[in-house]
Motif scaffolding. Structure first.
Motif, PDB file in Angstrom:
ATOM      1  N   LYS A  43       0.809  -1.222   0.000  1.00  0.00           N
ATOM      2  CA  LYS A  43       0.000   0.000   0.000  1.00  0.00           C
ATOM      3  C   LYS A  43       0.841   1.271   0.000  1.00  0.00           C
ATOM      4  O   LYS A  43       0.367   2.325  -0.413  1.00  0.00           O
ATOM      5  N   VAL A  74      -1.023  -4.885   3.411  1.00  0.00           N
ATOM      6  CA  VAL A  74      -2.053  -5.708   4.025  1.00  0.00           C
ATOM      7  C   VAL A  74      -1.807  -7.175   3.670  1.00  0.00           C
ATOM      8  O   VAL A  74      -1.577  -7.508   2.502  1.00  0.00           O
ATOM      9  N   GLU A  76      -2.525 -10.669   2.519  1.00  0.00           N
ATOM     10  CA  GLU A  76      -3.540 -11.241   1.624  1.00  0.00           C
ATOM     11  C   GLU A  76      -3.612 -12.762   1.697  1.00  0.00           C
ATOM     12  O   GLU A  76      -4.671 -13.331   1.479  1.00  0.00           O
ATOM     13  N   GLY A  88      -5.737  -9.673   6.265  1.00  0.00           N
ATOM     14  CA  GLY A  88      -6.269  -8.367   6.663  1.00  0.00           C
ATOM     15  C   GLY A  88      -5.380  -7.611   7.632  1.00  0.00           C
ATOM     16  O   GLY A  88      -5.547  -6.401   7.811  1.00  0.00           O
ATOM     17  N   ASP A  89      -4.422  -8.305   8.271  1.00  0.00           N
ATOM     18  CA  ASP A  89      -3.500  -7.608   9.163  1.00  0.00           C
ATOM     19  C   ASP A  89      -2.665  -6.594   8.381  1.00  0.00           C
ATOM     20  O   ASP A  89      -2.332  -6.817   7.209  1.00  0.00           O
ATOM     21  N   HIS A  90      -2.304  -5.504   9.037  1.00  0.00           N
ATOM     22  CA  HIS A  90      -1.409  -4.511   8.453  1.00  0.00           C
ATOM     23  C   HIS A  90       0.014  -4.842   8.908  1.00  0.00           C
ATOM     24  O   HIS A  90       0.232  -5.163  10.085  1.00  0.00           O
ATOM     25  N   LYS A 161       3.857  -6.866  12.375  1.00  0.00           N
ATOM     26  CA  LYS A 161       2.457  -6.456  12.419  1.00  0.00           C
ATOM     27  C   LYS A 161       2.366  -5.089  13.092  1.00  0.00           C
ATOM     28  O   LYS A 161       3.040  -4.831  14.092  1.00  0.00           O
ATOM     29  N   ASP A 163      -0.438  -1.579  14.012  1.00  0.00           N
ATOM     30  CA  ASP A 163      -1.810  -1.176  14.275  1.00  0.00           C
ATOM     31  C   ASP A 163      -2.486  -0.729  12.979  1.00  0.00           C
ATOM     32  O   ASP A 163      -1.892  -0.014  12.176  1.00  0.00           O
ATOM     33  N   ARG A 164      -3.723  -1.124  12.801  1.00  0.00           N
ATOM     34  CA  ARG A 164      -4.464  -0.782  11.582  1.00  0.00           C
ATOM     35  C   ARG A 164      -4.743   0.710  11.450  1.00  0.00           C
ATOM     36  O   ARG A 164      -5.061   1.192  10.371  1.00  0.00           O
ATOM     37  N   ASP A 165      -4.626   1.452  12.540  1.00  0.00           N
ATOM     38  CA  ASP A 165      -4.866   2.896  12.484  1.00  0.00           C
ATOM     39  C   ASP A 165      -3.658   3.682  11.994  1.00  0.00           C
ATOM     40  O   ASP A 165      -3.775   4.870  11.678  1.00  0.00           O
ATOM     41  N   PHE A 168      -0.482   3.894   6.159  1.00  0.00           N
ATOM     42  CA  PHE A 168       0.532   3.102   5.459  1.00  0.00           C
ATOM     43  C   PHE A 168       1.766   3.928   5.107  1.00  0.00           C
ATOM     44  O   PHE A 168       2.883   3.443   5.214  1.00  0.00           O
ATOM     45  N   ALA A 171       3.751   4.092   8.222  1.00  0.00           N
ATOM     46  CA  ALA A 171       4.225   2.766   8.621  1.00  0.00           C
ATOM     47  C   ALA A 171       5.403   2.308   7.768  1.00  0.00           C
ATOM     48  O   ALA A 171       6.344   1.690   8.282  1.00  0.00           O
TER      49      ALA A 171
END
Length: 181
Positions: A43, A74, A76, A88-90, A161, A163-165, A168, A171
């Motif tokens: 991403k 992400v 897949e 679905g994990d970031h 891994k 946090d999804r918040d 990208f 990160a």
């Protein structure tokens, strides 16, 4: 599956790179993840000085190579043996996979992982081999990531891994710029 990747076929292109265009976006084949591997939808990716050092030939690597190592994405798909991540994990990709067993890893210095460094130098993933192909054959991986692509298969040991918040684009910097600093 088919994906798009930025492939380097020769080092030492003339500057400015906007004119010489040493990287070419190519449609390539990406194998499914093998044991202890993960497919990531990339991403965000940063252009690092290490990438430029491969392009200009200061840091020779085996070619052809899909570049990029500072990225976030992400999950897949999971290969066999990956039990601590879910689709679905970031995640953030890191440029040095750590085996967890060699002397530096066991001594708390995973950035000096001997099998990780050897795999990176060969253009392979930590578990061995390459997962990228074109019509002529295999493409090498850059630092176990090859993140200048829409999708990448990497070793589980090359992912952290997050946090999804966390955006990208922020990160991605943790995979090299922050880690190196």
């Amino acid at each position: 599956m088919q994906t798009i990747a930025a492939v380097l076929r020769t080092m030492g292109a003339a500057r400015p790179y906007a004119d010489s265009r040493p990287l070419a976006l190519e449609t390539v084949t990406l194998d499914p993840p093998g044991r202890d591997e993960v497919r990531v939808a990339v991403k965000a990716a940063g252009l690092c000085h290490s990438d430029l050092s491969v392009i200009n030939g200061d840091r020779p690597r085996p070619l052809p190579m899909a570049l990029g190592h500072e990225a976030a994405g992400v999950v897949e798909a999971l290969g066999a043996g990956v039990t601590d991540l879910e689709v679905g994990d970031h995640v953030v990709m890191v440029f040095m996979p750590s085996c967890g067993h060699c002397d530096p890893c066991a001594g708390g210095r995973p950035a000096l992982c001997e099998p990780g460094a050897a795999a990176n130098g060969r253009g392979e993933l930590l578990g061995g081999g390459r997962r990228l192909h074109d019509a002529a054959g295999e493409l090498n991986h850059h630092l176990g990531c090859s993140a200048f692509a829409a999708h990448a298969v990497v070793s589980r040991r090359s992912l952290v891994k997050v946090d999804r918040d966390l955006p990208f684009e922020h990160a991605a910097l943790f995979g090299c710029a922050v880690l190196t600093g």
